[in-house]
Design an enzyme around this catalytic site. Structure first.
Site, PDB file in Angstrom:
ATOM      1  N   SER A 177       0.825  -1.211   0.000  1.00  0.00           N
ATOM      2  CA  SER A 177       0.000   0.000   0.000  1.00  0.00           C
ATOM      3  C   SER A 177       0.857   1.258   0.000  1.00  0.00           C
ATOM      4  CB  SER A 177      -0.905   0.015   1.236  1.00  0.00           C
ATOM      5  OG  SER A 177      -1.607   1.238   1.331  1.00  0.00           O
ATOM      6  N   LYS A 235     -17.544  -0.940   0.724  1.00  0.00           N
ATOM      7  CA  LYS A 235     -16.418  -0.519   1.549  1.00  0.00           C
ATOM      8  C   LYS A 235     -16.762   0.531   2.597  1.00  0.00           C
ATOM      9  CE  LYS A 235     -12.366   0.028  -0.382  1.00  0.00           C
ATOM     10  NZ  LYS A 235     -11.579  -0.955   0.387  1.00  0.00           N
ATOM     11  N   TYR A 263      -3.042   0.347   9.628  1.00  0.00           N
ATOM     12  CA  TYR A 263      -3.097  -0.352   8.346  1.00  0.00           C
ATOM     13  C   TYR A 263      -1.787  -0.203   7.578  1.00  0.00           C
ATOM     14  CZ  TYR A 263      -3.985  -0.829   3.349  1.00  0.00           C
ATOM     15  OH  TYR A 263      -3.882  -1.144   2.017  1.00  0.00           O
TER      16      TYR A 263
END
Length: 326
Positions: free
Chosen positions: A112, A182, A141
């Site tokens: 990411s 989401k 995250y």
């Protein structure tokens, strides 16, 4: 047979559709639960769906697996359960890496751009394992993705077994169909389109960076079709391994994005600025821009979709239709 973890999710289901179009057999590792997530697979059902908990036992008796696309993760930047994030984003990734290495199976996994943290200059977004030790993600995250990238680096440096091909992709701001489940992590493009559909202005967060005008926060926004093309290219080039950025190499402002959504929806350009929520302050990346030179040098030469063209395609072919899934 191809395994796609997170194959009912946003990027995973779009990739899965492309794999099925090639006539490949697939196993999706995911949880459909209640809600609309099943619609992401409605037009391209896999051969099998198994839960993450069932994956180890499935692999013990699985037929020959050609590749694993590991897209599954807790991807919410606001996630707070560190134990759950570790088990899902780190431990499962380590298990799959070791299994792929042992069984001579290729592995392409999702990293990411959140690993870049507060980086705010183009030269700070260099990919490759040799460039990641100093990165400081802003949230749990991003940290979990950084942890796994660093673990891969240590495994390779120690000479431990590795998959015959491995590729980590640092996804930047991806938008497109099949993201509708989401919740708060849905793309800004979809959120702005929904603002307009309610008859409201497209709302953007005010800048919390001194000297940066409202709406001038910039991100590297990438159409999901381009992301899929990169993954398929890696699948077709088993000699290419490494940690790569997956963006367009162009940073565009949120104001540009809002205007593009208005134009695609045939609405007047109407933008309203609102205060940034307290929970995002200090964790919000105000600039991202992928350095795409490593992937280009590896041989990927396809053009990337411009922000305006991607948003126009998203609105025309999906959001404005009754059936908005891929």
């Amino acid at each position: 047979m191809i395994i796609v973890t997170g194959g009912a999710g946003f990027i995973g289901s779009c990739l899965h559709a492309a794999l099925r179009q090639r006539g490949l057999r697939t196993v999706v590792v995911d949880r459909l639960r209640e809600g609309v997530k099943w619609r992401n697979l409605a037009s391209h059902a896999p051969d099998q769906i198994i839960t993450p908990e069932a994956l180890p036992s499935f692999l013990e008796t699985a037929p020959k697996i050609e590749a694993v696309f590991h897209m599954g993760a807790i991807s919410a930047t606001t996630a707070r359960d560190g134990d759950l994030v570790w088990s899902t984003n780190v431990a499962l990734s380590q298990f799959l890496w070791r299994w792929c290495a042992k069984n001579d199976v290729r592995m392409i996994y999702a990293s990411s751009a959140a690993t870049y943290g507060a980086a705010d200059q183009p030269e700070m977004f260099r990919d490759g394992l040799e460039a990641i030790d100093h990165l400081k993600p802003l949230n749990l995250y991003g940290w979990s993705k950084q942890v796994f990238d660093l673990w891969v680096k240590r495994e390779l440096e120690a000479g431990h077994p590795a998959p015959p091909q491995w590729a980590g992709l640092k996804f930047f701001n991806v938008y497109g169909p099949n993201e509708y489940h989401k919740g708060s992590m849905i793309s800004v493009v979809k959120v702005k389109y929904d603002d307009l559909q309610r008859g409201a202005a497209a709302r953007l967060f005010k800048s919390d960076v001194p000297g940066m005008a409202d709406g001038q926060q910039k991100r590297d926004f990438i159409w999901v079709g381009d992301v899929v093309n990169v993954m398929l290219w890696l699948f077709d080039h088993p000699d290419v391994s490494g940690l790569f950025n997956c963006g367009t190499g162009v940073a565009r402002s949120y104001l540009d994005l809002a205007h593009a959504v208005c134009d695609a929806a045939h609405r007047a350009r109407d933008v309203e600025f609102v205060e940034m929520p307290e929970k995002l302050r200090g964790q919000y990346q105000s600039f991202t821009c992928a350095d795409m030179s490593r992937l280009r040098q590896a041989g990927y030469d396809a053009p990337f979709t411009s922000l305006e063209d991607g948003i126009r395609q998203y609105v025309r072919d999906y959001l404005s239709r009754a059936e908005s899934n891929l």
